[in-house]
Design a protein around this motif. Sequence first.
Motif, PDB file in Angstrom:
ATOM      1  N   LYS A  57       0.835  -1.206   0.000  1.00 46.36           N
ATOM      2  CA  LYS A  57       0.000   0.000   0.000  1.00 46.36           C
ATOM      3  C   LYS A  57       0.869   1.255   0.000  1.00 46.36           C
ATOM      4  CE  LYS A  57      -3.852   2.140   2.394  1.00 46.36           C
ATOM      5  NZ  LYS A  57      -4.814   2.017   3.488  1.00 46.36           N
ATOM      6  N   SER A  58       1.924   1.267   0.797  1.00 46.29           N
ATOM      7  CA  SER A  58       2.816   2.432   0.817  1.00 46.29           C
ATOM      8  C   SER A  58       3.574   2.562  -0.504  1.00 46.29           C
ATOM      9  CB  SER A  58       3.791   2.345   1.990  1.00 46.29           C
ATOM     10  OG  SER A  58       4.687   1.276   1.812  1.00 46.29           O
TER      11      SER A  58
ATOM     12  N   GLN B   6       1.184   4.255  -2.855  1.00 44.37           N
ATOM     13  CA  GLN B   6       1.004   5.669  -2.526  1.00 44.37           C
ATOM     14  C   GLN B   6       2.223   6.495  -2.922  1.00 44.37           C
ATOM     15  OE1 GLN B   6       0.015   5.557   1.619  1.00 44.37           O
ATOM     16  NE2 GLN B   6      -2.156   5.159   1.229  1.00 44.37           N
ATOM     17  N   SER B   7       3.406   5.930  -2.801  1.00 43.98           N
ATOM     18  CA  SER B   7       4.616   6.685  -3.125  1.00 43.98           C
ATOM     19  C   SER B   7       4.830   6.830  -4.630  1.00 43.98           C
ATOM     20  CB  SER B   7       5.840   6.027  -2.492  1.00 43.98           C
ATOM     21  OG  SER B   7       6.084   4.772  -3.088  1.00 43.98           O
TER      22      SER B   7
ATOM     23  N   ARG C 226       2.269   7.205  -6.919  1.00 42.80           N
ATOM     24  CA  ARG C 226       0.988   7.601  -7.494  1.00 42.80           C
ATOM     25  C   ARG C 226       1.154   8.503  -8.722  1.00 42.80           C
ATOM     26  NH1 ARG C 226      -2.591   9.853  -3.140  1.00 42.80           N
ATOM     27  NH2 ARG C 226      -2.553   7.685  -2.556  1.00 42.80           N
TER      28      ARG C 226
ATOM     29  N   ARG D 250       5.708   3.257 -11.078  1.00 45.75           N
ATOM     30  CA  ARG D 250       4.774   2.370 -10.378  1.00 45.75           C
ATOM     31  C   ARG D 250       4.812   0.974 -10.987  1.00 45.75           C
ATOM     32  NH1 ARG D 250      -1.568   3.086  -8.900  1.00 45.75           N
ATOM     33  NH2 ARG D 250      -0.686   4.038  -7.079  1.00 45.75           N
TER      34      ARG D 250
ATOM     35  N   THR E 274      -3.796  -0.378 -10.722  1.00 42.77           N
ATOM     36  CA  THR E 274      -2.789  -0.669  -9.698  1.00 42.77           C
ATOM     37  C   THR E 274      -1.421  -0.902 -10.325  1.00 42.77           C
ATOM     38  OG1 THR E 274      -4.487  -1.674  -8.302  1.00 42.77           O
ATOM     39  CG2 THR E 274      -2.209  -2.189  -7.768  1.00 42.77           C
TER      40      THR E 274
END
Length: 149
Positions: free
Chosen positions: A14-15, A18-19, A21, A27, A123
Amino acid sequence: GKLKADPISDPVFKSLLQSTRANRKRRFQRVWEYCSKITICEADEGKDEDELGDSMQQKIGHGGCGRIQPAIRKEALKLFSVWKQSRDEDGDSGGMAQLEKCPLPASEVHTILKKISPEDVVTLGLSEDFAQPDWMVLTVLPVPPPQVR
């Protein structure tokens, strides 16, 4: 067509999401690096029951199958799935784990890529509108007529 990691149950993943994004390319690279180390598709846990037999709220799970996943290897223009056989299956107690190598045809790859959900596409860092994973396998090759060539 599920990712091996789940942002709901895995705080590290999850982190990572978020980092990264803002940058889709970064990603995609980070998600691939993280998920390539996971060899088992995590299965959902069963329902919890209290002493009276009433089922409590079911945890939101990953939706995985719980099976060992193969490693995908590329040799020239061919893909192979490499399965690691455990020593218990062969009956050898002292031998090393053997690798079973199976060819992975393009039709099967296309089917796997078609099953990736739109949520997992986002994702991964791909665009739902412009970069569907199954579009990475050529299924139609347009050829202009001889008059145009």
